[in-house]
Design a protein around this motif. Structure first.
Motif, PDB file in Angstrom:
ATOM      1  N   GLU A 253      19.239  20.397  25.790  1.00 29.25           N
ATOM      2  CA  GLU A 253      19.052  21.847  25.786  1.00 29.25           C
ATOM      3  C   GLU A 253      20.276  22.553  26.382  1.00 29.25           C
ATOM      4  N   GLU A 254      20.899  21.879  27.341  1.00 27.20           N
ATOM      5  CA  GLU A 254      22.103  22.456  27.965  1.00 27.20           C
ATOM      6  C   GLU A 254      23.239  22.598  26.953  1.00 27.20           C
ATOM      7  N   VAL A 255      23.359  21.614  26.053  1.00 21.25           N
ATOM      8  CA  VAL A 255      24.478  21.681  25.106  1.00 21.25           C
ATOM      9  C   VAL A 255      24.093  22.378  23.791  1.00 21.25           C
ATOM     10  N   GLY A 256      22.967  23.086  23.790  1.00 25.05           N
ATOM     11  CA  GLY A 256      22.691  23.968  22.647  1.00 25.05           C
ATOM     12  C   GLY A 256      21.591  23.547  21.694  1.00 25.05           C
ATOM     13  N   GLY A 257      20.866  22.474  21.990  1.00 27.57           N
ATOM     14  CA  GLY A 257      19.760  22.072  21.115  1.00 27.57           C
ATOM     15  C   GLY A 257      18.441  22.670  21.598  1.00 27.57           C
ATOM     16  N   ALA A 258      17.452  22.691  20.721  1.00 27.78           N
ATOM     17  CA  ALA A 258      16.095  23.079  21.136  1.00 27.78           C
ATOM     18  C   ALA A 258      15.222  21.843  20.918  1.00 27.78           C
ATOM     19  N   VAL A 259      14.727  21.266  22.022  1.00 29.63           N
ATOM     20  CA  VAL A 259      13.862  20.087  21.881  1.00 29.63           C
ATOM     21  C   VAL A 259      12.468  20.599  21.500  1.00 29.63           C
ATOM     22  N   VAL A 260      12.117  20.452  20.231  1.00 30.46           N
ATOM     23  CA  VAL A 260      10.858  21.034  19.755  1.00 30.46           C
ATOM     24  C   VAL A 260       9.692  20.059  19.832  1.00 30.46           C
ATOM     25  N   ALA A 261       9.991  18.755  19.867  1.00 29.15           N
ATOM     26  CA  ALA A 261       8.881  17.792  19.861  1.00 29.15           C
ATOM     27  C   ALA A 261       9.277  16.495  20.547  1.00 29.15           C
ATOM     28  N   LEU A 262       8.291  15.870  21.166  1.00 31.37           N
ATOM     29  CA  LEU A 262       8.487  14.567  21.813  1.00 31.37           C
ATOM     30  C   LEU A 262       7.516  13.589  21.163  1.00 31.37           C
ATOM     31  N   GLU A 263       8.073  12.584  20.477  1.00 27.33           N
ATOM     32  CA  GLU A 263       7.173  11.572  19.888  1.00 27.33           C
ATOM     33  C   GLU A 263       7.223  10.366  20.831  1.00 27.33           C
ATOM     34  N   SER A 357      19.560   6.926  36.277  1.00 29.91           N
ATOM     35  CA  SER A 357      20.630   7.463  37.119  1.00 29.91           C
ATOM     36  C   SER A 357      21.399   8.557  36.374  1.00 29.91           C
ATOM     37  N   ASN A 358      22.252   9.274  37.118  1.00 33.93           N
ATOM     38  CA  ASN A 358      23.052  10.321  36.472  1.00 33.93           C
ATOM     39  C   ASN A 358      24.468   9.849  36.180  1.00 33.93           C
ATOM     40  N   SER A 359      24.704   8.536  36.297  1.00 35.06           N
ATOM     41  CA  SER A 359      26.074   8.041  36.175  1.00 35.06           C
ATOM     42  C   SER A 359      26.676   8.261  34.780  1.00 35.06           C
ATOM     43  N   ASP A 360      25.826   8.394  33.749  1.00 42.77           N
ATOM     44  CA  ASP A 360      26.378   8.557  32.392  1.00 42.77           C
ATOM     45  C   ASP A 360      26.177   9.959  31.825  1.00 42.77           C
ATOM     46  N   THR A 361      25.891  10.934  32.709  1.00 46.13           N
ATOM     47  CA  THR A 361      25.599  12.291  32.222  1.00 46.13           C
ATOM     48  C   THR A 361      26.701  12.823  31.304  1.00 46.13           C
ATOM     49  N   GLU A 362      27.965  12.651  31.729  1.00 43.25           N
ATOM     50  CA  GLU A 362      29.059  13.219  30.935  1.00 43.25           C
ATOM     51  C   GLU A 362      29.140  12.584  29.554  1.00 43.25           C
ATOM     52  N   SER A 363      29.008  11.257  29.489  1.00 44.04           N
ATOM     53  CA  SER A 363      29.123  10.631  28.169  1.00 44.04           C
ATOM     54  C   SER A 363      27.901  10.970  27.300  1.00 44.04           C
ATOM     55  N   LEU A 364      26.734  11.131  27.914  1.00 43.09           N
ATOM     56  CA  LEU A 364      25.555  11.540  27.120  1.00 43.09           C
ATOM     57  C   LEU A 364      25.798  12.923  26.522  1.00 43.09           C
ATOM     58  N   LYS A 365      26.377  13.805  27.363  1.00 46.28           N
ATOM     59  CA  LYS A 365      26.663  15.172  26.906  1.00 46.28           C
ATOM     60  C   LYS A 365      27.546  15.153  25.664  1.00 46.28           C
ATOM     61  N   VAL A 366      28.624  14.361  25.740  1.00 44.62           N
ATOM     62  CA  VAL A 366      29.580  14.308  24.633  1.00 44.62           C
ATOM     63  C   VAL A 366      28.887  13.785  23.371  1.00 44.62           C
ATOM     64  N   ARG A 367      28.070  12.740  23.526  1.00 47.32           N
ATOM     65  CA  ARG A 367      27.427  12.145  22.351  1.00 47.32           C
ATOM     66  C   ARG A 367      26.377  13.083  21.752  1.00 47.32           C
ATOM     67  N   ILE A 368      25.632  13.757  22.608  1.00 46.29           N
ATOM     68  CA  ILE A 368      24.586  14.651  22.079  1.00 46.29           C
ATOM     69  C   ILE A 368      25.240  15.873  21.415  1.00 46.29           C
ATOM     70  N   GLU A 369      26.294  16.374  22.051  1.00 52.44           N
ATOM     71  CA  GLU A 369      27.014  17.508  21.466  1.00 52.44           C
ATOM     72  C   GLU A 369      27.539  17.150  20.073  1.00 52.44           C
ATOM     73  N   ALA A 370      28.127  15.958  19.979  1.00 52.61           N
ATOM     74  CA  ALA A 370      28.692  15.526  18.697  1.00 52.61           C
ATOM     75  C   ALA A 370      27.583  15.433  17.642  1.00 52.61           C
ATOM     76  N   MET A 371      26.397  14.963  18.057  1.00 57.12           N
ATOM     77  CA  MET A 371      25.305  14.868  17.092  1.00 57.12           C
ATOM     78  C   MET A 371      24.862  16.270  16.632  1.00 57.12           C
ATOM     79  N   LEU A 372      24.774  17.184  17.591  1.00 53.96           N
ATOM     80  CA  LEU A 372      24.322  18.541  17.235  1.00 53.96           C
ATOM     81  C   LEU A 372      25.310  19.226  16.286  1.00 53.96           C
ATOM     82  N   GLU A 373      26.603  18.877  16.434  1.00 51.37           N
ATOM     83  CA  GLU A 373      27.607  19.486  15.541  1.00 51.37           C
ATOM     84  C   GLU A 373      27.398  19.049  14.097  1.00 51.37           C
ATOM     85  N   MET A 374      26.710  17.919  13.924  1.00 47.13           N
ATOM     86  CA  MET A 374      26.481  17.441  12.546  1.00 47.13           C
ATOM     87  C   MET A 374      25.352  18.196  11.843  1.00 47.13           C
TER      88      MET A 374
END
Ligand code: SF4
Ligand code: SF4
Length: 377
Positions: A253-263, A357-374
């Motif tokens: 949600e921080e990088v611009g997505g709307a999480v509409v559902a949790l399966e 843990s929060n150790s991979d927050t930055e890399s998760l951000k980059v990967r999720i952002e890249a997915m949203l750009e698609m």
């Protein structure tokens, strides 16, 4: 009574006090970790079913003194909370019910028995076939007997049918909330959705929680989350998430997505399942309902794929994130099938393997952002 997300945020704290008072007056409490737990039996026994803590990172180091480090964080967190006495709900539980859903959990429950009485239900590994069904019916009956012996009560068929009605209504109420996000824009953020659906498990009064859920649906249906307008609509599937382990939802949600559902088990996975009242034996009705849960511990597990396809359509999903907690083999391997289903629908798909843990927050951000750009919007 209209209720807000804040009312759900407070449930855990408020209910710890109520359980403490109730215990002083002889109330019996049964702790649970998993959606296979047939809570109707506990309600029918006049006891209180309650969710146990297992979604925070803090107790993991304590757990690692006993359990291997390369184990799923959910198991380590659950055991850590229990053994360090930092989950009040575990502390107040007279009995903990576990299930043999995965190897890590079943072996952990053996060790947990040093701290508390634990009743483990043996699950079959396939949903189809008479042998599986008969085994599960026997296990549900065995839980009934254990509760009767433990609490010195008789659990009548009539009481189970009554509890089935209550839980069916509660399931319908939480499903109505999740379904609100079929709207565009969705009225609820992913974090609000999680807060409501996860926190309700800590409320000890079923009638009250049903009222809260219905009151929330009314209030939420009338609101619009303007910031979710035109954002890519994301569905999250995979391992269970709770408050404390929500980082993938918040980052999305921080990088611009709307999480509409949790399966997943804190979301939609079990919400279409109702115990069928046409059976003459309530235990058979319960066994049938719970055996349909599309957890990756079932092999094969076709209903999860069907449910995903249906949710992608109904929630007008633009992209899917499949979350696997580290060392969860079944969800990790099943991501192969999930990817095929999502790619068939021409949607971006991202499989993430992480821990609490929060150790991979930055890399998760980059990967999720890249997915949203698609996402083509
Ligand atoms: S994912 Fe499977 S094991 Fe985990 S809570 Fe859900 S049903 Fe239980
Ligand atoms: S997330 Fe996977 S490994 Fe962890 S408890 Fe659930 S099924 Fe087991």
């Amino acid at each position: 009574m209209k209720s807000s997300v804040d009312d759900f945020t407070k449930i855990r704290e408020v209910n710890v006090m109520r359980i403490k008072e109730g215990k002083e007056n002889g109330m019996k409490v049964v702790g649970k970790y998993c959606t296979y737990f047939p809570e109707e039996l506990v309600v029918a026994a006049g006891a209180i079913p309650v969710g146990l803590c297992g979604t925070k990172e803090e107790p993991i180091p304590v757990a690692e003194e006993v359990l291997p480090r390369n184990l799923c964080p959910l198991i380590k967190s659950s055991y850590g909370f229990a053994t360090s006495d930092t989950c009040p709900f575990f502390y107040f539980s007279d009995l903990v019910v576990g299930e043999t859903t995965c190897d890590g959990k079943k072996k952990m429950f053996e060790i947990m028995e040093e701290t508390k009485p634990v009743h483990v239900m043996q699950l079959p590994y396939k949903t189809e076939g008479k042998e599986s069904f008969d085994l599960w019916v026997r296990e549900v009956r065995a839980l009934r007997t254990r509760l009767e012996e433990e609490f010195d009560v008789e659990i009548t068929d009539e009481a189970i049918w009554k509890a089935i009605d209550t839980i069916n209504i509660e399931t319908e109420a939480i499903k109505s909330i999740c379904d609100l996000n079929k709207m565009d824009p969705p009225p609820l953020s992913g974090i609000d959705l999680l807060t409501v659906s996860w926190s309700r498990g800590f409320n000890i009064d079923k009638v009250e929680v049903i009222d809260m859920l219905n009151g929330f649906t009314e209030a939420a249906a009338a609101s619009v989350d303007v910031k979710s307008k035109n954002r890519p609509r994301v569905l999250i599937t995979g391992c269970p998430i709770g408050l404390g382990s929500e980082k993938v939802i918040s980052i999305t949600e921080e990088v611009g997505g709307a999480v509409v559902a949790l399966e997943n088990c804190t979301g939609y996975k079990t919400l279409e399942l109702q115990a069928n009242k046409e059976h003459s034996d309530p235990i058979v009705a319960l066994a049938e309902k719970y055996l349909q849960i599309p957890c990756s511990c079932m092999s094969p597990n076709p209903y999860r794929m069907e449910l995903l396809e249906k949710m992608v359509e109904e929630f007008k999903v633009d992209a899917v994130i499949d979350l696997t907690w580290q060392a969860c083999h079944t969800y990790n391997i099943e991501s192969y099938e999930v990817e095929k289903v999502i790619k068939n629908k021409d949607l971006p798909y991202l499989h993430l393997e992480t821990d609490y843990s929060n150790s991979d927050t930055e890399s998760l951000k980059v990967r999720i952002e890249a997915m949203l750009e698609m996402v083509e919007k």
